[in-house]
Design a protein around this motif. Structure first.
Motif, PDB file in Angstrom:
ATOM      1  N   ASN A  93      -3.514  12.883  76.892  1.00  0.00           N
ATOM      2  CA  ASN A  93      -3.259  13.584  75.929  1.00  0.00           C
ATOM      3  C   ASN A  93      -4.327  14.805  75.505  1.00  0.00           C
ATOM      4  O   ASN A  93      -5.251  14.412  74.791  1.00  0.00           O
ATOM      5  CB  ASN A  93      -3.093  12.752  74.749  1.00  0.00           C
ATOM      6  N   PHE A  97      -2.370  15.679  70.867  1.00  0.00           N
ATOM      7  CA  PHE A  97      -1.227  16.027  70.050  1.00  0.00           C
ATOM      8  C   PHE A  97      -0.811  14.379  69.314  1.00  0.00           C
ATOM      9  O   PHE A  97      -0.600  13.507  70.065  1.00  0.00           O
ATOM     10  CB  PHE A  97       0.003  16.133  71.042  1.00  0.00           C
ATOM     11  N   TYR A 100       1.739  11.495  71.057  1.00  0.00           N
ATOM     12  CA  TYR A 100       2.188  11.736  72.401  1.00  0.00           C
ATOM     13  C   TYR A 100       2.383  10.552  73.249  1.00  0.00           C
ATOM     14  O   TYR A 100       3.176  10.273  74.024  1.00  0.00           O
ATOM     15  CB  TYR A 100       1.412  12.953  72.722  1.00  0.00           C
ATOM     16  N   LYS A 103       5.479   8.218  72.516  1.00  0.00           N
ATOM     17  CA  LYS A 103       6.383   9.074  72.877  1.00  0.00           C
ATOM     18  C   LYS A 103       6.478   8.942  74.413  1.00  0.00           C
ATOM     19  O   LYS A 103       7.741   8.570  74.977  1.00  0.00           O
ATOM     20  CB  LYS A 103       6.607  10.371  72.596  1.00  0.00           C
ATOM     21  N   ARG A 175       5.548  21.603  78.936  1.00  0.00           N
ATOM     22  CA  ARG A 175       5.734  20.755  77.695  1.00  0.00           C
ATOM     23  C   ARG A 175       4.425  21.008  76.811  1.00  0.00           C
ATOM     24  O   ARG A 175       3.088  20.762  77.101  1.00  0.00           O
ATOM     25  CB  ARG A 175       5.173  19.316  78.312  1.00  0.00           C
ATOM     26  N   GLN A 177       3.274  19.866  74.254  1.00  0.00           N
ATOM     27  CA  GLN A 177       2.311  18.844  73.811  1.00  0.00           C
ATOM     28  C   GLN A 177       1.166  18.706  74.691  1.00  0.00           C
ATOM     29  O   GLN A 177       0.004  18.271  74.040  1.00  0.00           O
ATOM     30  CB  GLN A 177       3.005  17.479  73.808  1.00  0.00           C
ATOM     31  N   GLU A 178       1.130  19.335  75.629  1.00  0.00           N
ATOM     32  CA  GLU A 178      -0.151  19.393  76.518  1.00  0.00           C
ATOM     33  C   GLU A 178      -0.841  20.756  76.338  1.00  0.00           C
ATOM     34  O   GLU A 178      -1.889  21.066  77.260  1.00  0.00           O
ATOM     35  CB  GLU A 178       0.006  18.887  78.010  1.00  0.00           C
TER      36      GLU A 178
END
Length: 306
Positions: A93, A97, A100, A103, A175, A177-178
């Motif tokens: 991560n 985030f 994350y 998920k 993505r 989230q990264e």
């Protein structure tokens, strides 16, 4: 929805009593996912068993539904010929985030894979190749650090071993989230593809629904031959965003496979039933030959002529 369901039930069972009871059901009744399939394009309702036998293609309008990576592999690779690369590779991560990791773990359990792309070695009608399959069920097949690394390693293996690469793309883009790490994968994968190309090897991209965002802006558009399934969504930004930016109305078929073919972005549109044979013919035309014997970890079983 219910009206279509009633018609199917009447036609298959010819039992008016069942229909009368069903018509009295409340409006919140939904079609069981394991029994019937309703085409999102034309509204035709068929039994799920029949839909799956037809390779998840609507017999009425030719809608090509999304496939899990296991389904795509089964339809493409020779039986027992697949050897997976980097199966246990997982990411971190990088920007902290929230939730994350949780998920990602949920997606791993749901999709039976560690990440949104599966890569490996296989044979297609006896032609050995490196294959990559993106699964839109895994966070919409968004590209994070692991997706970029697995695709890069797959191309590096193919370059070293003088093998073609077949890559099935299906993604909503990078993505986020990264953060910036996800965007860096665009350059990394493109560099690996360039080295594979300089080595004189073949790269075939198969665009499936949807192929958008940073994926389309990087490795999805770099194939020597770009194939698309019928009427799939292919593009970068969303239709509404583009219209608001340029202040113009876009064509109805904008960002479809057919639009891309007409305007030179795609080389051909191939239906799912013909995909496996088409890929084998392309490899044959590019002077690849069938491998005799075995692939380590899997046994070649198909010997059909192409």
């Amino acid at each position: 929805m219910l009206e279509d369901l009633f018609k199917v039930v009447r036609a298959r069972f010819n039992d008016e009593s069942i229909s009368e009871k069903t018509e009295k059901a409340s409006d919140d009744v939904s079609i069981p996912q394991d029994l019937l399939f309703k085409c999102p394009r034309c509204g035709t309702v068929v039994y799920m068993e029949d839909f799956e036998k037809n390779r998840k293609v609507c017999a009425n309008c030719n809608y090509h539904a999304r496939l899990k990576w296991q389904e795509r592999l089964m339809l493409t690779a020779d039986t027992d010929s697949f050897v997976e690369f980097d199966r246990n590779m997982t990411g971190k991560n990088p920007i902290g985030f929230p939730d994350y990791e949780k998920k990602v773990r949920e997606m791993q359990q749901k999709c039976d894979t560690k990440e949104a792309v599966v890569t490996g070695l296989c044979e297609i009608h006896g032609y050995r190749c490196v294959i990559g399959i993106m699964d839109s069920n895994f966070m919409m097949a968004s590209m994070g650090s692991v997706v970029g690394e697995k695709i890069t390693r797959a191309f590096e293996y193919a370059t070293e071993n003088k093998l073609p690469v077949i890559l099935f793309t299906a993604s909503g883009g990078a993505r986020m989230q990264e953060g910036i790490v996800s965007l860096m994968q665009m350059a990394k994968t493109s560099g690996a593809i360039a080295r594979h190309n300089q080595a004189g090897q073949l790269y075939v991209t198969v665009l499936t629904d949807p192929t958008t965002g940073g994926i389309n802006a990087s490795f999805a558009s770099l194939g020597d031959i770009i194939i698309a399934e019928p009427k799939v969504l292919v593009g970068f930004a969303g239709r509404r965003v583009i219209q608001d930016t340029i202040k113009q109305q876009l064509p109805d078929d904008f960002q479809t496979a057919e639009f891309m073919l007409e305007n030179g972005f795609a080389d051909m549109i191939v239906e799912r039933t013909m995909m496996r044979r088409t890929l084998a013919r392309i490899m044959k035309l590019h002077n690849y030959s069938r491998d005799a014997g075995y692939i380590s970890g899997g046994v070649k079983t198909h010997e059909k002529e192409v």
